[in-house]
Design a protein around this motif. Structure first.
Motif, mmCIF file in Angstrom:
data_model
loop_
_atom_site.group_PDB
_atom_site.id
_atom_site.type_symbol
_atom_site.label_atom_id
_atom_site.label_comp_id
_atom_site.label_asym_id
_atom_site.label_seq_id
_atom_site.Cartn_x
_atom_site.Cartn_y
_atom_site.Cartn_z
ATOM 1 N N TYR A 121 0.838 -1.203 0.000
ATOM 2 C CA TYR A 121 0.000 0.000 0.000
ATOM 3 C C TYR A 121 0.879 1.262 0.000
ATOM 4 C CZ TYR A 121 -3.649 -3.215 1.792
ATOM 5 O OH TYR A 121 -4.525 -4.257 1.982
ATOM 6 N N GLY A 122 1.823 1.307 0.959
ATOM 7 C CA GLY A 122 2.630 2.523 1.131
ATOM 8 C C GLY A 122 3.702 2.690 0.070
ATOM 9 N N GLY A 123 4.165 1.557 -0.500
ATOM 10 C CA GLY A 123 5.238 1.622 -1.486
ATOM 11 C C GLY A 123 4.735 1.392 -2.899
ATOM 12 N N LEU A 124 4.511 0.126 -3.235
ATOM 13 C CA LEU A 124 4.234 -0.246 -4.627
ATOM 14 C C LEU A 124 3.056 0.508 -5.249
ATOM 15 C CD1 LEU A 124 5.105 -2.148 -6.893
ATOM 16 C CD2 LEU A 124 3.509 -3.838 -6.005
ATOM 17 N N VAL A 125 1.885 0.418 -4.625
ATOM 18 C CA VAL A 125 0.705 1.044 -5.224
ATOM 19 C C VAL A 125 0.815 2.568 -5.125
ATOM 20 C CG1 VAL A 125 -1.806 1.289 -5.118
ATOM 21 C CG2 VAL A 125 -0.749 -0.948 -4.699
ATOM 22 N N ASN A 126 1.109 3.064 -3.940
ATOM 23 C CA ASN A 126 1.121 4.507 -3.711
ATOM 24 C C ASN A 126 2.121 5.228 -4.613
ATOM 25 O OD1 ASN A 126 2.134 7.011 -1.844
ATOM 26 N ND2 ASN A 126 -0.036 6.594 -1.536
ATOM 27 N N MET A 161 1.084 9.617 0.689
ATOM 28 C CA MET A 161 1.114 9.694 2.147
ATOM 29 C C MET A 161 0.421 8.489 2.776
ATOM 30 S SD MET A 161 -0.119 13.693 2.609
ATOM 31 C CE MET A 161 0.835 14.081 4.074
ATOM 32 N N THR A 162 0.825 8.198 4.004
ATOM 33 C CA THR A 162 0.032 7.345 4.879
ATOM 34 C C THR A 162 -0.436 8.273 6.000
ATOM 35 O OG1 THR A 162 1.842 6.812 6.382
ATOM 36 C CG2 THR A 162 1.606 5.410 4.429
ATOM 37 N N GLY A 163 -1.239 7.745 6.908
ATOM 38 C CA GLY A 163 -1.666 8.560 8.033
ATOM 39 C C GLY A 163 -0.509 9.009 8.916
ATOM 40 N N ALA A 164 0.608 8.259 8.882
ATOM 41 C CA ALA A 164 1.769 8.618 9.696
ATOM 42 C C ALA A 164 2.474 9.860 9.159
ATOM 43 C CB ALA A 164 2.754 7.449 9.746
ATOM 44 N N ASP A 165 2.469 10.036 7.858
ATOM 45 C CA ASP A 165 3.170 11.163 7.248
ATOM 46 C C ASP A 165 2.509 12.471 7.649
ATOM 47 O OD1 ASP A 165 5.178 9.809 5.329
ATOM 48 O OD2 ASP A 165 3.293 8.743 4.973
ATOM 49 N N MET A 166 3.302 13.365 8.236
ATOM 50 C CA MET A 166 2.800 14.629 8.765
ATOM 51 C C MET A 166 1.684 14.397 9.787
ATOM 52 S SD MET A 166 2.871 17.128 5.416
ATOM 53 C CE MET A 166 2.112 18.495 6.281
ATOM 54 N N PRO A 208 -2.737 15.238 -2.289
ATOM 55 C CA PRO A 208 -2.382 14.051 -1.494
ATOM 56 C C PRO A 208 -2.947 12.766 -2.106
ATOM 57 C CG PRO A 208 -3.252 15.813 -0.090
ATOM 58 C CD PRO A 208 -3.564 16.181 -1.520
ATOM 59 N N VAL A 209 -2.115 11.736 -2.109
ATOM 60 C CA VAL A 209 -2.532 10.401 -2.557
ATOM 61 C C VAL A 209 -2.329 9.505 -1.341
ATOM 62 C CG1 VAL A 209 -2.006 8.481 -4.109
ATOM 63 C CG2 VAL A 209 -1.865 10.847 -4.943
ATOM 64 N N ILE A 210 -3.434 9.070 -0.745
ATOM 65 C CA ILE A 210 -3.352 8.448 0.569
ATOM 66 C C ILE A 210 -3.536 6.937 0.510
ATOM 67 C CG2 ILE A 210 -4.312 8.458 2.909
ATOM 68 C CD1 ILE A 210 -5.003 11.364 2.572
ATOM 69 N N ASP A 237 7.974 15.818 12.977
ATOM 70 C CA ASP A 237 6.872 15.829 12.015
ATOM 71 C C ASP A 237 7.355 15.325 10.650
ATOM 72 O OD1 ASP A 237 4.373 16.053 11.024
ATOM 73 O OD2 ASP A 237 4.363 18.240 10.883
ATOM 74 N N ALA A 238 7.664 14.029 10.607
ATOM 75 C CA ALA A 238 8.258 13.403 9.423
ATOM 76 C C ALA A 238 7.254 13.237 8.295
ATOM 77 C CB ALA A 238 8.824 12.038 9.817
ATOM 78 N N LEU A 239 7.767 13.354 7.079
ATOM 79 C CA LEU A 239 6.981 13.101 5.867
ATOM 80 C C LEU A 239 7.841 12.249 4.947
ATOM 81 C CD1 LEU A 239 4.750 13.593 3.708
ATOM 82 C CD2 LEU A 239 5.908 15.737 3.135
ATOM 83 N N GLY A 240 7.411 11.030 4.695
ATOM 84 C CA GLY A 240 8.164 10.137 3.816
ATOM 85 C C GLY A 240 7.953 10.521 2.368
ATOM 86 N N MET A 241 9.029 10.538 1.610
ATOM 87 C CA MET A 241 8.944 10.956 0.213
ATOM 88 C C MET A 241 9.899 10.148 -0.664
ATOM 89 S SD MET A 241 9.124 15.123 0.730
ATOM 90 C CE MET A 241 8.052 15.586 -0.635
#
Lengths: 263, 263
Positions: free
Chosen positions: A78-83, A100-105, A144-146, B96-100
């Motif tokens: 979810y967080g890597g391949l598709v996103n 983004m995931t919910g963890a990001d920011m 945002p693409v979540i 306040d990390a943001l993965g990119m």
């Protein structure tokens, strides 16, 4: 005060996982005017990658049991391949996408689901959407693409239902935008006759929902979907649309779930 | 005009993939004051996941050959598993990390490496860092956590060397910040005697580098590292530090690569 329009699109794994439907979806999404946000699934890919890794997928009531190994799989898929694939494709279409995931920011905080009759493992129920951070990002021109992952604020990622995330995100952004929430569905909308794709019910409010439910016209998996949609409306979301992904180019189509006052 | 300080830390896969070293790294990184950014690797995990999926890892000159299947693996591992785990952990530490990746917000555009004697496949060489977008994000209080993936602007993700990405990012942000670039290394710095961890060379400028190279004191893999560092200095980066990850709490340690004028 008139608020700016924001379109939130939720699309399931099936559509983002097949090249033809993905291409169409991204082209349609790119052409939506104004502020927008995409929430995607990816369950089929997760099941496939898990199988390739020799990890068995266990589902209860359509929800994935997420043990340590499965959490790694969904984080990868979810967080890597598709996103990231969706982000790169949207960038090529001129959309300034940010995966983004919910963890990001810290945009979506959730709580690990308590163990009752079923231990779902690393599955989260949404607690709080950081509408302020998300709206500032959207206003800066970012789309945002979540991915359907959140976090508990204590360092753990949690697998989270994409429909729920889209609904929560819509509610969290309703104070900042005139939010339209679009659920892409395999059928052209909520049907009066499930065998007739031309029987789309154009508008549903809470009263109409009660009636459709009593008459048995809507049932099964559509009930929680509509309840979720009506809750979003009650929380300030302007409109929820259930439509075919291929109709994203024409959002007058599909079923529009609205507030009583609007009919 | 005095520019604000920005610390960019590059950390290899080995450190983020082991719980003990990761915990220490994140605690040290969290305690760095002021604006900051993290670039991480993840090669060992990628090799492991690839093996678990029955995909063979092929390396040429230390670089991963990235065919279609390997691109999926690195997108899952770098962009998903490693990146999102680090983000969730940093959030729990109040960062306040943001993965990119480079595709997100189009921050790092690259070009697929032309096929010469070796076809590296989906590997990218950095073309352009979007310093403006990245600096605006950093100034808003966000801490970017960057995975070693970029994109070509045409919808393709590209596997990209994390050291190069850190160097390019530092150069791209030098017009906006007083940039300090820290490479976490397995040794405490550049050593005068490779068997003596107490022989760290405290400062190196271009003239000193020429001398160390002629005397054979630095050689092998350290040569491109130092050349890369000196190029960054020539492009406006204030200081490049090569140090042990466990010394991140005290950045006076390690080897400091600086401009001639500063010695």
């Amino acid at each position: 005060m008139t608020k700016d329009k924001l379109t939130i699109v939720k699309v399931g794994g099936k559509i983002v996982e097949e090249e033809e439907s993905l291409r169409q979806l991204l082209a349609d999404f790119a052409s939506i005017e104004g502020f927008k946000l995409l929430v995607h699934g990816g369950g089929r890919s997760a099941t496939k990658v898990a199988a390739d890794l020799g990890i068995e997928t266990k589902m209860v009531d359509g929800r994935r049991i997420t043990d340590d190994d499965m959490l790694k799989v969904v984080t990868m898929v979810y967080g890597g391949l598709v996103n990231k694939s969706v982000v790169a494709r949207l960038q090529s279409l001129g959309v300034d996408a940010l995966g983004m995931t919910g963890a990001d920011m810290n945009i979506i905080l959730s709580r690990k689901r308590p163990v009752k009759s079923v231990d779902y493992g690393w599955v989260g129920d949404v607690e709080r959407v950081n509408g302020e951070a998300l709206s500032a990002l959207i206003r800066s021109g970012v789309v945002p693409v979540i991915a359907p992952l959140t976090h508990d604020g204590e360092g753990h990622l949690l697998n989270t239902n994409a429909d729920t995330m889209a609904g929560s995100t819509a509610r969290g952004l309703a104070p900042y935008f005139d939010v339209r929430l679009v659920f892409c569905f395999e059928k052209p909308g909520v049907l009066r006759d499930e065998n007739d794709d031309d029987s789309v019910i154009a508008r549903i409010d809470r009263a109409a929902f009660g009636q459709l439910k009593n008459e048995g016209i809507v049932s099964g998996g559509m009930l929680p979907k509509l309840e979720n949609a009506l809750d979003a409306i009650d929380s300030g979301v302007s409109e929820v649309i259930i439509t075919k992904a291929s109709s994203l180019g024409n959002l007058d189509a599909g079923t529009h779930i609205v507030d009583n006052k609007m009919i």
